[in-house]
Write an enzyme that holds these catalytic residues in place. Structure first.
Site, PDB file in Angstrom:
ATOM      1  CG  ASP C 128      59.029  52.426  47.798  1.00 53.47           C
ATOM      2  OD1 ASP C 128      58.719  51.801  46.770  1.00 53.47           O
ATOM      3  OD2 ASP C 128      60.134  52.299  48.356  1.00 53.47           O
ATOM      4  NE  ARG C 212      29.148  35.155  47.831  1.00 53.69           N
ATOM      5  CZ  ARG C 212      29.775  36.126  48.439  1.00 53.69           C
ATOM      6  NH1 ARG C 212      30.595  36.907  47.752  1.00 53.69           N
ATOM      7  NH2 ARG C 212      29.616  36.336  49.721  1.00 53.69           N
ATOM      8  NE  ARG C 246      50.505  29.224  34.862  1.00 60.22           N
ATOM      9  CZ  ARG C 246      49.994  28.025  35.126  1.00 60.22           C
ATOM     10  NH1 ARG C 246      49.739  27.665  36.376  1.00 60.22           N
ATOM     11  NH2 ARG C 246      49.741  27.177  34.149  1.00 60.22           N
TER      12      ARG C 246
END
Lengths: 323, 323, 323, 323
Positions: C128, C212, C246
């Site tokens: 972490d 874009r 997804r």
């Protein structure tokens, strides 16, 4: 600053593409057009350049090598060659140049900047990590990890056979790759450059290890200015300690491959800061990272110098290989 | 069959550990004790063996090399040496032997079986894939994928610089690794063994490619019986087509590393079938996989033979490198 | 200082084994015996420890996980539990303890040190990277590179299909992995913790990108204190911008695997310095690396604090995802 | 046959690019022009196609995904959609089509071939490996190896903590990935589709293992038609055997990434043979590899069928997980 160009020069290094992408994106972010120059200084002299488009830098962040190509140009070593290159930049109304490369390329870039007044920001990109003024060069971390992966593989076979291996890593005359990959790879010994006296020490160290019951050993050798030097060292050591050995020269596999996270983030940081530096009116400077801070130094002060390895790495290495 | 032993001999190959584990587990499944012999035939002669325990083969399925160690033993090449080895097996009341190795080891294993009557089942484990009687040997798929990974990395730098590279892969006198890694790596040409006439063809092929606009090329070279042969080839080609080139000998990195799924599944299959074969009373046989079926053949019929590459690979290679 | 012990506690992190090896070797180098404690604090309470031998740490430098095992112990959270643990250490005449772990483990270690007077040196080992007092924790670089590799793979399919993906990375309530892997992976957006207001910004940003002409996008999500949170975010975003998406939660794959060079060298450095610190009479300290220098700080000053990410990373991320 | 086109359809699979390159090169070799159709059948209907040039397929052999893009097209499911697509092909004077995809795409391709008379050769490209008429589909070997790499990483942390893990792999309703990755990954159990009765067996098997002294276990779960199913299974098992567990759904990471050698060689072979088949006047056929031989079968005979796993894999799995 309306239009800048980016060039990759000298030996390619993983992360150069991530840097090109960052330069492009930082340019767009600040409303600056970005041109890409193909084939290094040779392409600059030929005017082989193009306006980079979003798609050119799409899906390249993870690719090794450089999409712009690179080269070593003899012509650029002459003032005439550099003038031709400058004319090409002026012809395309390019206001500033970002140069990604190593020491040799920096020299040329600095001459270009001094002779023609074109602002140049240099970004250190070389697996050798031998540029002063930055703790890390783009490509170094990837090269180390590739060398390490190879050492891990060789260890499998070294242990299975109880063998002595010499693994030669890149790094030119610097020993950064050798130190990192050697310590990380659990090498029994590191051979750095000024070889001769070391061989004595190496033989005696290996004999101590084998006497204590170790059955295999990996010696990491820095290539120095003689790639292939490990064959000679292996021969000498093998005959002196009367133990067969194998040599593996990792070679150009260390140059390619997908860049590590560290190299990509460094490439992103330096690329963005280089663009901002040009916009801020800087020129003739190298952007690097020192003690985790982005710093700028005159290119003239970093070129032609040999960066030293941290002496604490040698101590660390001695402690870890002491048994 | 109450107690069997497993030995790894000759060059190590990724997947040997997965095979040792499978042998152990298949033994336990059938109520047979499994002994591990250390350091190949040398260890067998010394009686250096131990009863394998669940923990010995825990967490080894993914490791390259062989936890048993391996060696090449001169003494085992003599009938006296083999008799000593057999005596050690009899002394431990070992009823059958599973041998994981290549052609040289199979010869010794076959003599042992014939001279002493100890049932031996041989499992092909060699990255060279040169054993007849099986489509694939354990370790081959891994070696090919490691060679391929290196070629992919070299391609990055080859393209960036517009360079010609010679990449020498292992495989001893067989060309299986060269074919697979060369086709998969998009090589411009493959150099197989009987080199001389090929160099002509190679030069002319490369010249055609460069004339058509290709800027870089990778030539994959099979080491043959002269590892390092690619240096000579590169020199000849470079001087003839007047183009600089670089050489990379992949060497022992191809031997180690975590085995691929294919190698582990093959190792599992052959290991289990070898144990069952001993239990069924077989001996003097090699277990292999042909056309996706497990097959047994007398060791005497597979040793000393040169396995041929599929001629369709040469055609495929020609089509794919034709441009 | 004649005998010390090393324990790994809490979540495992790649590089812990390289650190255990360094502790052992630094101990031997200085003539100090090193004991290994199994299963974290739980094993310490049970006296589950052994004198480490050269072979125990042979061939482990490249392995993920921890050969000592680890755990989270409820009993150690009580003074009684810690007293039991201390008694075990005293019983084995262990003069000092090296603790490799994260914040939770440091709290326990600090109590142990304060309550019983046993000198403890803590080494930050957590993917972490959320420990204050060190720029990097052991395991972080590896976790980032594994996350990055997954993002690279997902990009292949995202581009092929023109799809929107949410990739959730580990890091608990800190965002270090998300920042590094997101920037290195070319993410279109990073979602950090305090989610809600960000979703608005994310939707609007994605719409700008798709307008874009971008056809795919990868959003990297920091897990925060709710692993799996990306499913909800994906649902909200998909319905708002009317685009299918997804989700991929990378999960525990980020914890394992062979450590990178950076993690192994850091592990080596901190391990050696921790041993030397014990020998020098230090205790109750954490050893870390700040600005590339090894530094010591009282454990009490580092525990329970939330390490902040560098605000410049957020700026860098904004520039690079701006197009 | 003067001009052919190649399209990738349905889910992308690693190796598709190697196949596109092979189709292009085999075309050039035989003097046939090759067009690339973008975005699968959707692009075909829109006439989104281009003449492939040498540079389009340069340096793509190692890339995951598909440079042509892919999609699932509703319109192509109608005769009108297919007629539009056929008109586009006829308009470009395309004489034959090579289709790389899975079962769903084959259905559409077969209708197109039957309804319009355009010769179609189908190449199996799907990580699921569920196409009948070929032993392996392009992408399967890569997906298995990626799943395996993840399992190896999870094993590190599973062992360190003594934990039970459920790892869900892709494969849709087929179990090929689960079998290979499970056996190669040393899984303690495989959960296939018809789940319910298996859970009983799984619980009892795990309890036996843990009673015997095993401390960790990895259960590989085939996703079946309910991705995410492993969460439910884990919950049931954990509560029944009273042991905490963790779930990892590998997801789309299995779809991307650089293809293995096996997938690239298969892609090369099938691509070349598909082009030759069109030239030879074949149509409405799928080209596959069975028992290491290239074979052709009518597409109509392979679509809509469920390919069965080899029952010997189940036996092998039972033996290897028996302890």
């Amino acid at each position: 600053m309306k239009r800048i160009a980016v060039v990759t020069s000298g030996g390619d290094a993983p992360g150069m593409n991530a840097c090109i992408r960052a330069v492009y994106r930082a340019g767009i972010y600040s409303g600056v057009e970005v041109y890409g120059i193909r084939r290094g200084y040779a392409g600059m002299i030929d005017g082989d350049m193009f306006k980079i488009d979003r798609r050119d830098v799409g899906n390249i962040i993870h690719l090794g090598g450089t999409i712009l190509g690179t080269s070593r140009s003899e012509e650029f070593r002459t003032p005439e060659g550099r003038q031709k290159a400058a004319d090409q930049l002026l012809d395309k109304e390019i206001d500033g140049l970002i140069l990604i490369g190593g020491d040799g390329s920096f020299k040329g870039g600095n001459f270009l900047s001094e002779e023609t007044g074109i602002p140049v920001i240099a970004i250190p990109g070389t697996i050798d990590n031998d540029i002063v003024g930055t703790d890390f060069s783009i490509g170094f971390d990837t090269a180390v990890n590739i060398a390490l992966e190879s050492i891990d593989r060789i260890r499998d076979t070294a242990i299975s056979h109880g063998r002595l291996f010499f693994v030669e890593v890149m790094g030119h005359t610097s020993s950064f790759i050798a130190f990192e990959a050697g310590i990380a790879g659990g090498a029994a010994h590191l051979v750095l450059h000024d070889g001769h006296q070391e061989v004595e020490e190496l033989c005696s160290h290996l004999q101590t290890l084998f006497t204590r019951g170790k059955h295999h050993a990996i010696v990491v050798v820095a290539e120095g200015d003689q790639p292939g030097c490990s064959f000679g060292i292996a021969k000498t050591v093998s005959s002196r300690i009367e133990m067969e050995s194998r040599v593996c020269v990792l070679g150009h596999t260390q140059r390619g491959g997908s860049p590590t996270s560290r190299d990509r983030v460094l490439a992103a940081k330096l690329g963005v800061c280089a663009v901002n530096a040009l916009i801020d009116g800087k020129g003739g400077m190298m952007v690097g990272e020192v003690m985790r801070e982005v710093v700028f130094q005159p290119i003239s002060e970093v070129v032609g110098k040999q960066r030293e390895t941290d002496p604490r790495m040698a101590i660390l290495s001695r402690i870890l290989t002491g048994y």
